[in-house]
Design a protein around this motif. Structure first.
Motif, short mmCIF file in Angstrom:
data_model
loop_
_atom_site.label_atom_id
_atom_site.label_comp_id
_atom_site.label_asym_id
_atom_site.label_seq_id
_atom_site.Cartn_x
_atom_site.Cartn_y
_atom_site.Cartn_z
N VAL A 132 0.88 -1.18 -0.13
CA VAL A 132 0.09 -0.11 -0.10
C VAL A 132 1.09 1.23 0.05
N PHE A 133 1.84 1.29 1.01
CA PHE A 133 2.63 2.61 1.01
C PHE A 133 3.86 2.54 0.13
N GLY A 134 4.43 1.39 -0.31
CA GLY A 134 5.77 1.29 -0.85
C GLY A 134 6.81 1.12 0.07
N GLU A 135 8.17 0.87 -0.61
CA GLU A 135 9.11 0.29 -0.01
C GLU A 135 9.83 1.31 1.11
N ASN A 136 9.42 2.56 0.89
CA ASN A 136 9.82 3.43 1.90
C ASN A 136 8.88 3.91 3.21
N VAL A 137 8.20 2.77 3.07
CA VAL A 137 7.21 3.12 4.58
C VAL A 137 7.79 2.95 5.85
N ARG A 138 7.59 3.89 6.62
CA ARG A 138 8.03 3.88 8.06
C ARG A 138 6.85 3.32 8.94
N TYR A 139 7.21 2.10 9.43
CA TYR A 139 6.24 1.46 10.34
C TYR A 139 7.09 0.84 11.47
N PHE A 140 6.27 0.49 12.42
CA PHE A 140 6.83 -0.14 13.70
C PHE A 140 5.79 -0.60 14.71
N SER A 141 6.17 -1.39 15.45
CA SER A 141 5.23 -2.06 16.44
C SER A 141 5.66 -1.68 17.91
N THR A 142 4.70 -1.19 18.76
CA THR A 142 5.01 -1.02 20.08
C THR A 142 4.75 -1.97 21.25
N LYS A 143 4.24 -3.23 20.58
CA LYS A 143 3.92 -4.48 21.26
C LYS A 143 5.14 -5.04 22.05
N GLY A 144 6.32 -4.64 21.60
CA GLY A 144 7.48 -4.94 22.11
C GLY A 144 7.64 -4.28 23.74
N TYR A 145 6.96 -3.28 23.94
CA TYR A 145 6.87 -2.25 25.10
C TYR A 145 5.66 -2.74 26.08
N THR A 146 4.34 -3.12 25.28
CA THR A 146 3.41 -3.18 26.08
C THR A 146 2.91 -4.68 26.24
N GLY A 147 3.36 -5.59 25.14
CA GLY A 147 2.94 -6.79 25.04
C GLY A 147 1.49 -6.61 24.32
N HIS A 148 0.96 -7.82 23.84
CA HIS A 148 -0.40 -7.63 23.12
C HIS A 148 -1.48 -7.63 23.94
N THR A 149 -1.98 -6.29 24.24
CA THR A 149 -3.07 -6.07 25.16
C THR A 149 -4.35 -6.22 24.51
N LEU A 150 -4.49 -7.10 23.56
CA LEU A 150 -5.75 -7.68 22.94
C LEU A 150 -6.91 -6.46 22.72
N GLY A 151 -8.01 -6.48 23.68
CA GLY A 151 -8.75 -5.55 23.29
C GLY A 151 -8.57 -3.87 23.62
N GLY A 152 -7.52 -4.09 24.46
CA GLY A 152 -6.91 -2.71 24.70
C GLY A 152 -5.87 -2.12 23.59
N ALA A 153 -5.44 -2.85 22.83
CA ALA A 153 -4.34 -2.79 21.98
C ALA A 153 -4.60 -1.54 21.02
N GLY A 154 -5.66 -1.39 20.13
CA GLY A 154 -6.04 -0.44 19.45
C GLY A 154 -6.10 0.96 20.06
N GLY A 155 -6.51 0.84 21.31
CA GLY A 155 -6.59 2.38 22.05
C GLY A 155 -5.20 2.85 22.56
N ILE A 156 -4.42 1.83 22.81
CA ILE A 156 -3.13 2.20 23.34
C ILE A 156 -2.23 2.69 22.07
N GLU A 157 -2.40 1.95 21.21
CA GLU A 157 -1.67 2.16 19.92
C GLU A 157 -2.13 3.59 19.25
N ALA A 158 -3.38 3.81 19.39
CA ALA A 158 -3.85 5.24 18.83
C ALA A 158 -3.40 6.28 19.77
N VAL A 159 -2.93 6.12 21.09
CA VAL A 159 -2.76 6.93 22.06
C VAL A 159 -1.15 7.26 21.47
N PHE A 160 -0.23 6.21 21.25
CA PHE A 160 1.10 6.39 20.93
C PHE A 160 1.31 7.00 19.93
N SER A 161 0.35 6.81 18.59
CA SER A 161 0.46 7.40 17.43
C SER A 161 0.16 8.84 17.57
#
Lengths: 387, 347
Positions: free
Chosen positions: A301-330
């Motif tokens: 979708v974004f091409g090979e220069n896309v900048r992306y990351f995951s914050t689950k390495g800091y929070t773990g997978h918080t399941l139903g909480g994940a989308g909220g936490i990651e929106a806050v971090f974004s």
């Protein structure tokens, strides 16, 4: 009609609030360890929120306590005092654990004796997190809890956007919360997707996810309402997209059909192009399938220069909480102008087309995308804008 | 927002025709297990050879959802140009808790490492919606909601928003809940069960009686009027007064939400009053079934006799089944005295 993000708050193993969480990410601090909340023989590390202070809310369910803690921070950030008055406020929170009466002690006693104390049932009935928060803050708009598995938090934010656009509310408290619980720990263990070591999203040698707990809450307001409060918008929730894989109960579509559709819908809903996006906060669980599919879709979708990351390495997978936490971090990343390193990533395998961001990186763009994939083939994406 | 199709699974069978027959027939005795009455859905209702492969691992909760959603889709007669034109919204109070307890059985019996992944994945609330999207081949937005007070009303409100925002052209929107031994025990201990098996919606009691039910009711909702049309949802209010003047009021009183005395005030208008919970049972999602009854009444221009007529307050109850001219119905649910929810449907 635009929707302002006027306040954000979070709690997870990364920190008791946003400031602590950003500090953990800046310093690469990963607070995982063995489970201490319940007896358990499984060898998987988890991201637990330690040393929670006793409050009125802790007498309810733990998920609600996490949600209230993050909500209080978000309300403070937005400049609201509680309880709310003269505001038509809706509540839309995502969860998984809090929606189930998965109290093993209660059920075990029921099976054994037939006649048991119903306090756990009462606690469960009082613990629908959106209803309970609506009652606590005296909200007078719609309140509903989203149970879309791991995309619950992102979908809850998307529903809030619909409510605000359609005029059902002046403000909405949206996001997600989940607690660590033995039932999903056993369940994810049975699926063979938990890692014995710290998770490593998008890494060549990733072996699975680590469960976590926490909450991420956004205060969303109609722009006209926010401006009437004498404020100047800085962040907007500008779009949401959601699509089903229609493929499998637990595995993502191999080509990421639903995720691609969700991202494109979110971009279209925002009225922006892929070129406008400066980073993607990916779902990035650390499982073989999720990371392979997600990185493939992001590069497509974004091409090979896309900048992306995951914050689950800091929070773990918080399941139903994940989308909220990651929106806050974004939102925080856009506001502060930097994104964290994708914790756990060391080297790229052949099946990951583009490497995630491996070091803390300064950014200067205006739009960020946060994605979620879930059990049941749900995919969701939101777009956040900085003025 | 137009109602273009209905699918129902309840104690007396599957399909909108079964539901209409039940409304015509009136009250029947629930099934009794250990002296506890309940309107249970029989196993035989939950088999469908055409779908057996796609839902072979699905539990009762998911099957009820899939069958009723599929029936609503078929009832609408809509053919799809794109698999993204349908959204799915499933609302529930308790979710697939029988499977959750079965999964806990595994933990207790075989230990943390000896549990079934199939049971776990089916115990997740959104498994049912996932089965629906897979069976229909639908890739539109799909969401599962949970709420103990107004699950159906919240689902409808979201469907209306999705259609207005053009996220989809149609929404399959419905509710599902199931019974279990744990639920029956909890209700037995915490609520007053009707000893003769009759829910009495019009006593407006502060300690009403209930008879638990289970089932699913789905609606195909469309932005534009379709060939098959039951009526138009013109108003969904979660708080406050309705701006519409209905011909009939249907109340959700079923003994499930405690004190029902607040229904008396809203019922005391002189307008014909109805409530059909004695046909399908007490459920947090009961609104969906009363909404189905209202939809049928508008489409068929038929009023159905209230199944239980006990009426100490001398309300103007719908006391006979007959043809009539109806242009609007208000469906009312009250869980708290400060929150009266009204859905208005028009012909």
């Amino acid at each position: 009609m635009k929707v302002v993000i006027s306040g954000i708050g979070t709690i997870s193993a990364a920190g008791f609030n946003l400031e602590e969480s950003l500090c953990s990410m800046k310093n690469g601090k990963r607070n995982a360890g063995p489970v201490s909340l319940f007896p358990n023989v499984l060898p998987y590390p988890v991201f637990e929120v330690k040393d929670l202070a006793e409050t009125v809310e802790t007498k309810s369910i733990r998920t609600f306590f996490l949600a209230v803690t993050a909500a209080k921070e978000a309300f403070k950030d937005a400049g609201f005092s509680l309880p709310l008055s003269g505001v038509k406020a809706g509540i839309c929170l995502g969860t998984t654990v809090a929606s189930q009466l998965n109290d093993i002690e209660f059920y075990s006693a029921f099976k054994k004796y037939g006649n048991v104390d119903l306090k756990p049932v009462d606690r469960y009935l009082r613990g629908n997190i959106s209803e309970a928060l609506a009652y606590l803050i005296k909200a007078t708009g719609p309140s509903v809890t989203v149970v879309n598995a791991c995309s619950s938090g992102t979908d809850a934010i998307g529903i809030a956007l619909s409510w605000l656009r359609s005029g059902n509310c002046d403000i909405v408290i949206a996001g997600g919360a989940d607690e660590l619980n033995r039932v999903p720990l056993c369940g994810f263990g049975s699926l063979g997707i938990l890692s014995n070591s710290l998770c490593a999203p998008f890494d060549r040698d990733r072996t699975g996810l680590n469960l976590g707990e926490g909450a991420g809450i956004l205060i969303l307001e109609r722009e006209d309402f926010y401006i009437k409060r004498g404020k100047t918008p800085l962040l907007y929730l500008s779009g949401y997209g959601s699509a089903a894989d229609s493929y499998h109960l637990t595995a993502p579509h191999p080509e990421g059909k639903g995720l691609e559709s969700a991202i494109k819908k979110a971009l279209s809903d925002s009225g922006i192009s892929k070129m406008d996006v400066c980073f993607v906060n990916a779902h990035g669980t650390g499982t073989i399938d999720n990371d392979k599919v997600e990185s493939t879709v992001l590069s497509r979708v974004f091409g090979e220069n896309v900048r992306y990351f995951s914050t689950k390495g800091y929070t773990g997978h918080t399941l139903g909480g994940a989308g909220g936490i990651e929106a806050v971090f974004s939102a925080a990343a856009l506001k502060h102008g930097w994104i964290p390193a994708s914790a756990g990533f060391l080297s790229k395998g052949d099946e990951i087309p583009v490497s995630p961001v491996a070091v803390n990186t300064t950014i200067s763009g205006s739009f960020a995308v946060s994605t979620s994939l879930a059990f049941g083939g749900n995919n969701a994406a939101i777009v956040i804008e900085k003025v | 927002m137009f109602i273009s199709g209905i699918g129902i699974i309840f104690t007396r069978g599957r399909g909108i025709d079964s539901f209409e027959n039940a409304l015509m027939q009136g009250w029947t005795d629930p099934s009794w297990t250990d002296s506890f009455p309940a309107y249970r859905v029989a196993k035989e209702v939950l088999s469908d050879a055409a779908l057996s492969k796609k839902i072979r691992r699905a539990d009762k909760f998911s099957k009820m959802a899939v069958f009723s959603a599929l029936d609503a889709f078929k009832d609408s007669g809509i053919t799809l140009n794109s698999n993204e034109t349908i959204g799915i919204i499933l609302a529930t109070a308790f979710g697939p808790h029988t499977t959750t307890f079965s999964f806990i059985d595994d933990i207790l019996d075989y230990g943390d490492a000896g549990v079934s992944p199939t049971k776990f994945s089916n115990s997740v609330h959104n498994a049912a919606a996932s089965y629906i999207s897979t069976v229909l081949g639908s890739c539109g937005p799909t969401v599962t909601l949970t709420d103990f007070s107004y699950p159906f009303q919240n689902a409808l409100l979201l469907a209306e928003s999705w259609l207005k925002e053009e996220r989809c052209k149609h929404v399959l929107c419905g509710c599902v809940d199931e019974l279990s031994v744990v639920m029956e025990y909890a209700c037995k201990m915490k609520m007053k069960t009707a000893e003769d098996g009759k829910i009495r919606p019009f006593l407006f009691s502060d300690c009403p009686v209930s008879v638990l039910g289970e089932g699913a009711a789905f609606f195909m909702l469309s932005e534009e009027k379709c060939k098959n049309n039951y009526g138009e949802v013109s108003e969904i209010k979660l708080f406050g007064e309705s701006k519409n003047n209905p011909d009939i009021i249907i109340i959700d009183a079923d003994g499930m939400t405690g004190d029902e005395s607040d229904y008396e005030k809203i019922s005391n208008t002189g307008l014909p009053l109805a409530g059909y919970s004695p046909v399908f049972g007490s459920m947090k999602i009961g609104s969906a079934f009363n909404f189905a009854a209202a939809s049928l009444m508008l489409k068929k221009q038929h009023v159905y006799r209230c199944p239980v007529l006990d009426n100490h307050s001398q309300m103007n109850l719908c006391s006979s089944t007959s043809e009539t001219n109806i242009t609007g119905i208000n469906c009312v649910r009250i869980c708290r005295s400060d929150q009266i929810s009204i859905i208005n449907i028009k012909k």
